[in-house]
Design a protein around this motif. Sequence first.
Motif, short mmCIF file in Angstrom:
data_model
loop_
_atom_site.label_atom_id
_atom_site.label_comp_id
_atom_site.label_asym_id
_atom_site.label_seq_id
_atom_site.Cartn_x
_atom_site.Cartn_y
_atom_site.Cartn_z
N ASP A 26 1.16 -1.52 -0.18
CA ASP A 26 0.18 0.30 0.33
C ASP A 26 0.99 1.27 -0.20
O ASP A 26 1.84 2.04 1.03
CB ASP A 26 -0.93 -0.02 1.38
CG ASP A 26 -2.00 0.93 0.98
OD1 ASP A 26 -1.99 1.95 0.21
OD2 ASP A 26 -2.45 1.62 2.18
N ARG A 29 0.49 4.81 2.11
CA ARG A 29 0.67 4.07 4.22
C ARG A 29 2.19 3.54 4.22
O ARG A 29 2.78 3.15 4.32
CB ARG A 29 -0.20 2.59 4.49
CG ARG A 29 -1.71 3.58 4.27
CD ARG A 29 -3.19 2.28 4.97
NE ARG A 29 -4.12 3.17 5.47
CZ ARG A 29 -4.67 2.72 6.04
NH1 ARG A 29 -4.07 3.01 7.48
NH2 ARG A 29 -5.53 3.18 5.97
N SER A 45 -9.59 -5.04 0.84
CA SER A 45 -9.08 -4.95 2.40
C SER A 45 -7.51 -5.58 2.59
O SER A 45 -7.81 -7.00 1.30
CB SER A 45 -10.20 -5.88 3.21
OG SER A 45 -11.49 -5.51 3.12
N ARG A 47 -4.93 -7.03 5.14
CA ARG A 47 -4.27 -7.40 6.69
C ARG A 47 -2.65 -7.62 7.11
O ARG A 47 -1.43 -8.38 6.22
CB ARG A 47 -5.06 -8.48 7.15
CG ARG A 47 -4.81 -9.22 8.18
CD ARG A 47 -4.82 -9.97 8.71
NE ARG A 47 -4.48 -11.56 7.64
CZ ARG A 47 -4.38 -12.99 8.27
NH1 ARG A 47 -5.91 -13.33 8.43
NH2 ARG A 47 -3.35 -13.60 7.45
N THR A 53 -5.23 -5.32 12.68
CA THR A 53 -6.22 -4.79 12.30
C THR A 53 -6.27 -4.69 10.84
O THR A 53 -5.53 -4.51 10.06
CB THR A 53 -6.82 -4.02 12.79
OG1 THR A 53 -6.41 -4.05 14.13
CG2 THR A 53 -7.91 -2.69 12.09
N GLU A 54 -6.92 -4.92 9.67
CA GLU A 54 -7.01 -5.17 8.33
C GLU A 54 -7.78 -4.38 7.90
O GLU A 54 -8.08 -3.00 9.24
CB GLU A 54 -8.59 -5.97 7.37
CG GLU A 54 -7.94 -7.31 7.49
CD GLU A 54 -9.41 -7.97 7.07
OE1 GLU A 54 -9.86 -7.39 6.21
OE2 GLU A 54 -8.93 -9.02 7.27
N TRP A 55 -7.20 -3.12 7.04
CA TRP A 55 -6.80 -1.59 6.24
C TRP A 55 -7.73 -1.94 5.16
O TRP A 55 -7.89 -3.20 4.61
CB TRP A 55 -5.96 -0.81 6.60
CG TRP A 55 -4.93 -0.98 5.87
CD1 TRP A 55 -4.81 0.00 4.40
CD2 TRP A 55 -4.10 -1.96 5.77
NE1 TRP A 55 -3.66 -0.94 4.46
CE2 TRP A 55 -3.10 -1.51 4.78
CE3 TRP A 55 -3.45 -2.67 6.25
CZ2 TRP A 55 -2.08 -2.26 4.19
CZ3 TRP A 55 -2.54 -4.05 6.14
CH2 TRP A 55 -1.50 -4.00 5.10
N GLU A 56 -8.32 -0.78 4.48
CA GLU A 56 -8.71 -0.39 3.59
C GLU A 56 -7.84 0.47 2.39
O GLU A 56 -7.18 1.09 2.83
CB GLU A 56 -10.66 -0.13 3.40
CG GLU A 56 -11.34 -1.15 3.81
CD GLU A 56 -12.07 -0.03 3.37
OE1 GLU A 56 -13.00 0.30 3.85
OE2 GLU A 56 -13.82 -1.25 3.75
#
Length: 87
Positions: A26, A29, A45, A47, A53-56
């Motif tokens: 990503d 990020r 999604s 992980r 915790t997963e993120w989008e």
Amino acid sequence: MYEVHARPNPEEPPAELPARGTFLVDTSRGDRVGEFRGAAGPYWSLRPIGGGTEWEAEPRSVRLALPIERLRARTARANARSRGEVL
């Protein structure tokens, strides 16, 4: 496995979804590596490799992880397993 192809317009998401479990980066990020878990509306999604915790992420901000990034992610997951942090 998901293959990255040059897109005529980088603003458009890829036509195909990657296989579940594919290691992706990503770029929005700080080049965070995650496993593809599925699509949630217009977002993907991801992980963290070591669990969490997963993120989008927006598909246009995601690329296939390089071999060295996949190796680092696998090593991080193995280390987390050895510490009992993930199964």
